[in-house]
Design a protein around this motif. Structure first.
Motif, PDB file in Angstrom:
ATOM      1  N   UNK A   1      20.325  82.021  95.525  1.00 50.41           N
ATOM      2  CA  UNK A   1      20.513  82.669  94.225  1.00 50.41           C
ATOM      3  C   UNK A   1      21.909  82.405  93.665  1.00 50.41           C
ATOM      4  N   UNK A   2      22.920  82.370  94.519  1.00 49.97           N
ATOM      5  CA  UNK A   2      24.266  82.082  94.011  1.00 49.97           C
ATOM      6  C   UNK A   2      24.374  80.621  93.578  1.00 49.97           C
ATOM      7  N   UNK A   3      23.605  79.732  94.200  1.00 53.73           N
ATOM      8  CA  UNK A   3      23.584  78.330  93.759  1.00 53.73           C
ATOM      9  C   UNK A   3      22.973  78.228  92.363  1.00 53.73           C
ATOM     10  N   UNK A   4      21.862  78.907  92.146  1.00 56.43           N
ATOM     11  CA  UNK A   4      21.219  78.885  90.823  1.00 56.43           C
ATOM     12  C   UNK A   4      22.154  79.474  89.775  1.00 56.43           C
ATOM     13  N   UNK A   5      22.778  80.607  90.082  1.00 56.35           N
ATOM     14  CA  UNK A   5      23.711  81.239  89.133  1.00 56.35           C
ATOM     15  C   UNK A   5      24.873  80.307  88.804  1.00 56.35           C
ATOM     16  N   UNK A   6      25.416  79.628  89.804  1.00 53.03           N
ATOM     17  CA  UNK A   6      26.538  78.719  89.580  1.00 53.03           C
ATOM     18  C   UNK A   6      26.126  77.542  88.706  1.00 53.03           C
ATOM     19  N   UNK A   7      24.967  76.970  88.977  1.00 53.31           N
ATOM     20  CA  UNK A   7      24.488  75.837  88.175  1.00 53.31           C
ATOM     21  C   UNK A   7      24.254  76.274  86.733  1.00 53.31           C
ATOM     22  N   UNK A   8      23.647  77.447  86.543  1.00 48.86           N
ATOM     23  CA  UNK A   8      23.405  77.939  85.185  1.00 48.86           C
ATOM     24  C   UNK A   8      24.717  78.200  84.451  1.00 48.86           C
ATOM     25  N   UNK A   9      25.678  78.819  85.118  1.00 46.48           N
ATOM     26  CA  UNK A   9      26.965  79.091  84.480  1.00 46.48           C
ATOM     27  C   UNK A   9      27.682  77.798  84.132  1.00 46.48           C
ATOM     28  N   UNK A  10      27.665  76.841  85.044  1.00 45.51           N
ATOM     29  CA  UNK A  10      28.330  75.557  84.777  1.00 45.51           C
ATOM     30  C   UNK A  10      27.665  74.857  83.592  1.00 45.51           C
ATOM     31  N   UNK A  11      26.355  74.971  83.493  1.00 46.57           N
ATOM     32  CA  UNK A  11      25.636  74.336  82.389  1.00 46.57           C
ATOM     33  C   UNK A  11      25.915  74.977  81.048  1.00 46.57           C
ATOM     34  N   UNK A  12      26.239  76.273  81.049  1.00 49.03           N
ATOM     35  CA  UNK A  12      26.517  76.977  79.798  1.00 49.03           C
ATOM     36  C   UNK A  12      27.953  76.804  79.326  1.00 49.03           C
ATOM     37  N   UNK A  13      28.826  76.345  80.176  1.00 51.69           N
ATOM     38  CA  UNK A  13      30.241  76.250  79.786  1.00 51.69           C
ATOM     39  C   UNK A  13      30.400  75.311  78.597  1.00 51.69           C
ATOM     40  N   UNK A  14      31.082  75.796  77.588  1.00 52.99           N
ATOM     41  CA  UNK A  14      31.335  74.994  76.395  1.00 52.99           C
ATOM     42  C   UNK A  14      30.196  75.002  75.394  1.00 52.99           C
ATOM     43  N   UNK A  15      29.161  75.793  75.651  1.00 59.02           N
ATOM     44  CA  UNK A  15      28.012  75.859  74.759  1.00 59.02           C
ATOM     45  C   UNK A  15      27.955  77.244  74.135  1.00 59.02           C
ATOM     46  N   UNK A  16      27.724  77.278  72.855  1.00 58.45           N
ATOM     47  CA  UNK A  16      27.578  78.546  72.155  1.00 58.45           C
ATOM     48  C   UNK A  16      26.148  78.658  71.654  1.00 58.45           C
ATOM     49  N   UNK A  17      25.489  79.750  71.955  1.00 54.83           N
ATOM     50  CA  UNK A  17      24.108  79.964  71.536  1.00 54.83           C
ATOM     51  C   UNK A  17      24.082  81.093  70.519  1.00 54.83           C
ATOM     52  N   UNK A  18      23.477  80.827  69.385  1.00 50.35           N
ATOM     53  CA  UNK A  18      23.294  81.836  68.347  1.00 50.35           C
ATOM     54  C   UNK A  18      21.807  82.011  68.118  1.00 50.35           C
ATOM     55  N   UNK A  19      21.408  83.236  67.891  1.00 51.57           N
ATOM     56  CA  UNK A  19      20.002  83.516  67.603  1.00 51.57           C
ATOM     57  C   UNK A  19      19.922  84.241  66.256  1.00 51.57           C
ATOM     58  N   UNK A  20      18.914  83.854  65.480  1.00 54.50           N
ATOM     59  CA  UNK A  20      18.721  84.436  64.168  1.00 54.50           C
ATOM     60  C   UNK A  20      17.272  84.851  64.028  1.00 54.50           C
ATOM     61  N   UNK A  21      17.046  85.919  63.303  1.00 52.28           N
ATOM     62  CA  UNK A  21      15.675  86.339  63.024  1.00 52.28           C
ATOM     63  C   UNK A  21      15.037  85.420  61.993  1.00 52.28           C
ATOM     64  N   UNK A  22      15.839  84.926  61.071  1.00 52.37           N
ATOM     65  CA  UNK A  22      15.288  84.078  60.025  1.00 52.37           C
ATOM     66  C   UNK A  22      16.360  83.254  59.361  1.00 52.37           C
ATOM     67  N   UNK A  23      15.932  82.336  58.533  1.00 55.19           N
ATOM     68  CA  UNK A  23      16.868  81.433  57.864  1.00 55.19           C
ATOM     69  C   UNK A  23      17.827  82.174  56.949  1.00 55.19           C
ATOM     70  N   UNK A  24      17.426  83.314  56.422  1.00 55.57           N
ATOM     71  CA  UNK A  24      18.265  84.077  55.511  1.00 55.57           C
ATOM     72  C   UNK A  24      19.511  84.651  56.164  1.00 55.57           C
ATOM     73  N   UNK A  25      19.553  84.677  57.489  1.00 58.90           N
ATOM     74  CA  UNK A  25      20.718  85.200  58.206  1.00 58.90           C
ATOM     75  C   UNK A  25      21.759  84.129  58.485  1.00 58.90           C
ATOM     76  N   UNK A  26      21.471  82.876  58.154  1.00 58.08           N
ATOM     77  CA  UNK A  26      22.388  81.777  58.455  1.00 58.08           C
ATOM     78  C   UNK A  26      23.278  81.479  57.261  1.00 58.08           C
ATOM     79  N   UNK A  27      24.502  81.028  57.574  1.00 64.02           N
ATOM     80  CA  UNK A  27      25.375  80.561  56.502  1.00 64.02           C
ATOM     81  C   UNK A  27      25.010  79.097  56.209  1.00 64.02           C
ATOM     82  N   UNK A  28      25.526  78.510  55.128  1.00 65.58           N
ATOM     83  CA  UNK A  28      25.124  77.148  54.750  1.00 65.58           C
ATOM     84  C   UNK A  28      25.370  76.104  55.847  1.00 65.58           C
ATOM     85  N   UNK A  29      26.469  76.215  56.578  1.00 68.82           N
ATOM     86  CA  UNK A  29      26.763  75.236  57.639  1.00 68.82           C
ATOM     87  C   UNK A  29      25.710  75.324  58.749  1.00 68.82           C
TER      88      UNK A  29
END
Length: 125
Positions: free
Chosen positions: A41-69
């Motif tokens: 389990x610590x191996x899986x957690x480490x791999x997942x954390x390493x994979x997320x480094x430098x990545x930003x995830x945003x979630x939106x309900x719909x297109x109306x919540x996004x800015x033009x960029x």
């Protein structure tokens, strides 16, 4: 067929090999960070954390919540967007799916998502 003793031991204790592998703590080095590995389990957690480094995830309900960029990056850029043509033959099915997903009733939307989840090939995580 006669089972050998090693085969019987493996069936009797399938975790024996894992315990042997993880008997001593290990480490995972990814980029400039080191992760201590004490078990599967610590191996899986480490791999997942390493994979997320430098990545930003945003979630939106719909297109109306996004800015033009954000709209350009996710939806409007012709180099990265996917357009699907729906024929008249498929229009009724498309209308039903759209109504299910965009309608006010939660239960049909939840049922649809649960039913179709295993078919997903590309999820934004």
């Amino acid at each position: 067929m006669v089972a050998e003793l090693a085969d019987v031991e493996l069936v009797a204790d399938p975790g024996a090999q894992l315990r042997e592998v993880y008997e001593r703590p290990g480490k995972l080095v990814a980029r400039d960070k080191e992760y201590r590995i004490a078990g599967p389990s610590s191996l899986v957690e480490a791999v997942m954390e390493a994979g997320r480094r430098g990545i930003e995830v945003n979630r939106y309900k719909g297109l109306g919540e996004m800015n033009p960029e954000q709209l350009w990056e996710t939806t409007m850029n012709p180099d990265t967007r996917t357009l699907l043509q729906i024929t008249v033959r498929e229009a009724a099915d498309a209308d039903e799916v759209f109504s299910t997903l965009m309608g006010e009733r939660v239960e049909p939307r939840r049922d649809f998502i649960r039913g179709e989840a295993r078919k997903v090939r590309n999820l934004d995580f």
